[in-house]
Design an enzyme around this catalytic site. Structure first.
Site, PDB file in Angstrom:
ATOM      1  N   LYS A   1       0.837  -1.191   0.000  1.00 37.76           N
ATOM      2  CA  LYS A   1       0.000   0.000   0.000  1.00 37.76           C
ATOM      3  C   LYS A   1       0.878   1.249   0.000  1.00 37.76           C
ATOM      4  O   LYS A   1       1.828   1.352   0.763  1.00 37.76           O
ATOM      5  CB  LYS A   1      -0.902  -0.019   1.237  1.00 37.76           C
TER       6      LYS A   1
ATOM      7  N   GLU B   1     -20.424  -4.268   9.371  1.00 34.21           N
ATOM      8  CA  GLU B   1     -21.312  -3.415  10.153  1.00 34.21           C
ATOM      9  C   GLU B   1     -22.430  -4.203  10.827  1.00 34.21           C
ATOM     10  O   GLU B   1     -22.818  -3.890  11.967  1.00 34.21           O
ATOM     11  CB  GLU B   1     -21.913  -2.330   9.247  1.00 34.21           C
TER      12      GLU B   1
ATOM     13  N   ARG C   1     -26.416  -0.342   5.983  1.00 30.28           N
ATOM     14  CA  ARG C   1     -26.228  -1.750   5.650  1.00 30.28           C
ATOM     15  C   ARG C   1     -26.645  -2.658   6.818  1.00 30.28           C
ATOM     16  O   ARG C   1     -26.871  -3.850   6.633  1.00 30.28           O
ATOM     17  CB  ARG C   1     -24.758  -2.032   5.313  1.00 30.28           C
TER      18      ARG C   1
END
Length: 608
Positions: free
Chosen positions: A281, A356, A384
């Site tokens: 990354k 979530e 969600r």
């Protein structure tokens, strides 16, 4: 020589030497840093996916072959390679490039995928349709290692393995969630397993051996035991192959030649194949390499004067006073403001990954055992988990506190990130308390008050935009609304959260015209304050202003409450967000277009 601006589509990558491609990767990184530095966006994840994106577009024929990105924040290079490099000066600007894949932009973008853990389900659906149509198109799902913490990813994997559909899953592992195996033997095994010619020969030999009575059975058993032993010792494919998915890797995600060979081999295998690639990354940009958190997401660091910064400070103070308080995040401790709390109370700060739904139900369990969990989440991501909020947390009347960031119009992240549904959804949970602060001080007070509520969940929602600071006298308390301004007319304005400021400014404009209006800050939008409702019932016109959807929103709840009083109900005008998918752009400009400014509010009052 190939340059970035000369690329009109993936076909321009064909026939290029490795040196040319490596030079192109350098140029791509320079353009990424320049564009994101100017316009914001996701930098680290895209810097890590440069060579991978090039290899994908050289091996597969997009858009005939479908390339899905999970999540879409790692698709900037994909956009450049599909003819959009020249548009990156307008990245995330109104009428410019979206920060995520966009079907409106290009045939190469299949899904508006800015939420994680969905690509594998898309891949299953597309590949199933292609199989039924006898359409020989390859489906490729590029999945970040973090996305595999979401339960939906496993549901997709389960169906893919069972179906046997031809899907290539690229596991872009930039977090070392799978430890790379390092040895000459493991490298040899990787090469053998990823070679379809060898694997076909092995299958043929096993088939012949199985035909030999007794001996074949012994050979087959020995081969199976040997393969199992090697798998357990040297490689991580057991998880995948248990699901019916062939595993190849890991491979160097910055070696174009190696990636192309692995992807080409994967495409030859029948059925689903995962190609595990290790990437860095932020590669090529030292600040992003050294600080993954800050350069992972846009606005990774807290801005002074923001609601999020105020929440971060408040949570630490409450954590010191309440040992039972816990903080939970779904893979976003940085941008939701939990880093300071985690540093101070590490054992009481939990990151559940991109999950979530799990976060809400787990928090409910913690509350049942006497803890006070605070879930820090963006408004768009909380939607969600609405089922869990309603039937796990709400149904059991557990005092979980939902700290809802990025509520309302968020601006440059586009339709998937505007947080406009939270009030309409949460207000339907029977015993939910919903608070909307209009200042930094109100936010601090509301969290203090929330700690005293024990008979149901509490939601406190705030916007991405800068927070107001007010005097102590302008701060309410408890569940009471606050009278901000008393007018002598029969017109009242009700400003929810950040929209209170626009209402106050509208009142000043109207006063200049000789119309003196009353202004209320409801503070708590569920349940609505009875003192405020009694006062509004005496008005002729009530105008409610909210940065959430109008349909099913707070204005409609207030109208219903006034209609149920014994007095004749006033005319109620509800201003808010229409039920539309709004594009990305400057947040204030979007609000202006929607008529949610002081001038528009004043115009509505004059007309009424």
């Amino acid at each position: 020589m190939i340059t970035l601006d000369s690329i009109t589509g993936p076909e321009d990558l064909q026939g290029r030497s490795l040196d040319e491609l490596n030079d192109l990767c350098v140029e791509i990184r320079e353009r990424l840093i320049e564009a994101v530095s100017a316009n914001g966006g996701h930098l680290g994840s895209n810097l890590g996916a440069v060579e991978l994106s090039v290899a994908l577009h050289r091996v597969f024929r997009s858009p005939h072959d479908v390339i899905l990105w999970d999540t879409g924040h790692q698709a900037y290079v994909h956009k450049m390679l599909t003819g959009r490099a020249g548009d990156f000066d307008n990245l995330r600007k109104a009428d410019g490039l979206s920060g995520y894949p966009s079907r409106a932009e290009s045939a190469h973008d299949w899904v508006e995928n800015s939420h994680a853990s969905t690509a594998l389900s898309y891949a299953y659906g597309l590949s199933t349709a292609f199989e039924l149509q006898d359409n020989r198109r390859r489906v490729v799902a590029v999945v970040g290692d973090g996305a595999l913490t979401g339960g939906m990813a496993y549901e997709g994997l389960n169906n893919l393995g069972h179906s046997g559909n031809d899907v290539t899953i690229v596991l872009n592992d930039n977090g070392r969630s799978y430890a790379p195996t390092v040895s000459r033997l493991s490298e040899s095994l990787v090469k053998i397993r990823s070679n379809p010619v060898y694997m076909r020969r092995q299958a043929k030999m096993e088939e012949i051996a199985e035909r030999i009575p007794w001996v074949g059975e012994m050979i087959q058993r020995g081969v199976q035991m040997s393969k199992a032993a090697i798998r357990e010792l040297w490689e991580p494919p057991a998880f995948w192959e248990t699901l019916g998915i062939r595993y190849l890797g890991p491979f160097d995600g910055h070696d174009i030649a190696s990636l192309e060979e692995a992807l080409s081999n994967a495409a030859e295998f029948a059925g689903p194949v995962v190609v595990h690639v290790l990437t860095q990354k932020g590669r090529g940009y030292k600040p992003a390499e050294d600080d993954h958190v800050k350069h992972m997401h846009d606005s990774g660091s807290l801005r002074a004067g923001s609601y999020t910064a105020a929440f971060a400070d408040t949570l630490v103070k409450l954590g010191e006073a309440h040992r039972e308080l816990m903080a939970i995040t779904a893979a976003m401790p940085d941008s939701t403001g939990l880093l300071a709390f985690r540093e101070r109370f590490g054992e009481r700060c939990i990151d559940v990954g991109i999950a979530e739904q799990h976060a809400v139900t787990a928090a409910t369990g913690m509350a049942m055992a006497g803890q006070r969990p605070v879930i820090a989440v963006y408004s768009t991501f909380l939607s969600r988990a609405f089922d869990q909020v309603n039937l796990d947390c709400g149904l059991h009347s557990q005092p979980v506190i939902f700290a809802i960031d990025r509520a309302g119009i968020t601006g440059d992240d586009g339709p998937s990130h505007h947080g406009v549904l939270d009030m309409a959804l949460l207000s339907k949970v029977p015993n939910m308390t919903i608070m909307a602060p209009s200042s930094v001080q109100e936010l601090e007070q509301m969290f203090t008050d929330a700690m005293s509520i024990s008979d149901g969940p509490i939601a406190i929602r705030w916007p991405k935009t800068a927070a107001r600071s007010v005097a102590e006298k302008d701060v309410g308390s408890g569940l009471a609304a606050r009278l901000v301004r008393r007018g002598n007319s029969k017109v009242c304005l009700v400003g929810v959260g950040k929209m209170l400021q626009a209402c106050e400014e509208a009142a000043e404009l109207l006063a200049d015209d000789g119309l003196d209006v009353t202004v209320w800050d409801p503070r708590v939008v569920k349940p609505l304050c009875t003192d405020m409702l009694d006062d509004l019932a005496a008005a002729d016109v009530v105008i409610t202003v909210e940065d959430g959807v109008i349909n099913g929103g707070i204005g409609e709840s207030l109208r219903t409450a006034l209609e149920n009083t014994e007095r004749a109900a006033p005319k109620v005008i509800t201003l808010g967000i229409p039920s539309e998918y709004l594009p990305h752009g400057n947040a204030d400009a979007i609000l202006s277009d929607l008529g949610l400014t002081a001038g528009s509010i004043a115009a509505n009052a004059r007309k009424a």
